[in-house]
Enzyme design. Structure first.
Site, PDB file in Angstrom:
ATOM      1  N   SER A 137     -34.436 -46.845 -92.369  1.00 42.08           N
ATOM      2  CA  SER A 137     -34.592 -47.727 -93.523  1.00 42.08           C
ATOM      3  C   SER A 137     -33.475 -47.430 -94.502  1.00 42.08           C
ATOM      4  O   SER A 137     -32.934 -46.312 -94.534  1.00 42.08           O
ATOM      5  CB  SER A 137     -35.948 -47.473 -94.197  1.00 42.08           C
ATOM      6  OG  SER A 137     -36.034 -48.127 -95.446  1.00 42.08           O
ATOM      7  N   TYR A 150     -41.496 -41.811 -99.171  1.00 46.28           N
ATOM      8  CA  TYR A 150     -40.897 -42.592 -98.091  1.00 46.28           C
ATOM      9  C   TYR A 150     -39.413 -42.263 -97.969  1.00 46.28           C
ATOM     10  O   TYR A 150     -38.884 -42.158 -96.859  1.00 46.28           O
ATOM     11  CB  TYR A 150     -41.109 -44.075 -98.371  1.00 46.28           C
ATOM     12  CG  TYR A 150     -40.739 -44.992 -97.229  1.00 46.28           C
ATOM     13  CD1 TYR A 150     -41.272 -44.807 -95.963  1.00 46.28           C
ATOM     14  CD2 TYR A 150     -39.867 -46.062 -97.427  1.00 46.28           C
ATOM     15  CE1 TYR A 150     -40.940 -45.658 -94.913  1.00 46.28           C
ATOM     16  CE2 TYR A 150     -39.535 -46.922 -96.393  1.00 46.28           C
ATOM     17  CZ  TYR A 150     -40.072 -46.715 -95.136  1.00 46.28           C
ATOM     18  OH  TYR A 150     -39.751 -47.558 -94.096  1.00 46.28           O
TER      19      TYR A 150
END
Length: 252
Positions: A137, A150
């Site tokens: 990501s 995250y």
């Protein structure tokens, strides 16, 4: 340009979103695919639709991963491992972040990726022209407020990918990282925000064309379909409206 002639893939996180879209795209491109996820009902539906082989497994559990590796070896083997399984929980700042959320994210995004790589690395080495693609990501490339847990997990997965490429180059292992930005899928933001549908909808509000799961699957399929000597080390993919993690144009 000649395509990759080896077309036997294992795809994790296949029950929804980018994982399911990747399975569909690879199957459309003529790949043999073992689709892996925890939810048997969704996998069964995907298998009926796409012709992929479904295997129910949790990538964080040793017994599940070992059973998967045994199954794949007995059914034609693989040359390409695509690690899509992952996810986010919470948008809390560091000061109030929940350790349980961080633990879950680390297990699914990092440890699950590690277990899958370790399980299939011997077969990929033996193949001599193996590929590992990790879906990370842009959260693993630049931190942002409310993303710390995250960020930490995806930074770690990004680091694993780079280390693996260095460690396995002598074995002709191709290691690819695909790092998407804003992707509108049915579950990612909903899961991250604890099932709050209104909050999840706001994540994409006003963004004219966020990426779709199919957009990312197109890039994944392209990367693994190239001739093996071509390694796309890192592919960052964002919607045009997102110039950076902190720069997103919303209209209306």
């Amino acid at each position: 340009m000649a395509k990759n002639s080896s077309k036997h893939a294992v795809v994790t996180g296949a029950s929804s979103g980018i994982g399911a879209a990747t399975v569909r795209k690879l199957r459309a491109d003529g790949w043999d695919v073992v689709a892996v996820a925890r939810r048997a009902d969704r996998l069964a539906a995907l298998a009926r639709e796409s012709g992929a082989v479904a295997f129910v497994a949790d990538v964080t559990k040793d017994d599940d991963v070992a059973a998967l590796a045994t199954f794949v070896a007995a059914n034609g083997g693989l040359d390409t491992l695509i690690n899509v399984a992952g996810g986010a929980r919470g948008v809390d700042p560091v000061a109030t972040a929940q350790a349980a959320d961080w633990d879950w994210m680390y297990q699914v995004n990092v440890v699950g990726t590690l277990k899958m790589i370790q399980a299939f690395l011997p077969a990929l080495r033996e193949n001599g022209r193996g590929t590992v693609l990790n879906l990370t990501s842009t959260a693993g490339l630049a931190a942002y407020e409310g993303g710390s847990g995250y960020n930490a997990a995806k930074f770690a997965q990004h680091a694993i990918t780079n280390a693996l490429r260095l460690e396995e180059v002598e074995n002709n292992l191709r290691v690819i990282e695909v790092a998407p930005g804003l992707v509108a899928t049915e579950e990612f933001s909903l899961n991250r925000l604890g099932g709050d549908k209104a909050a999840a909808k706001k994540v994409y509000a006003g963004v004219a064309e966020p990426l779709t799961a199919e957009d990312v699957a197109e890039v994944v399929s392209y990367a693994v379909g190239l001739p093996h000597h071509i390694n796309l080390d890192q592919i960052v993919i964002r919607p045009v409206a997102q110039a950076a993690n902190h720069k997103l144009v919303r209209k209306g």
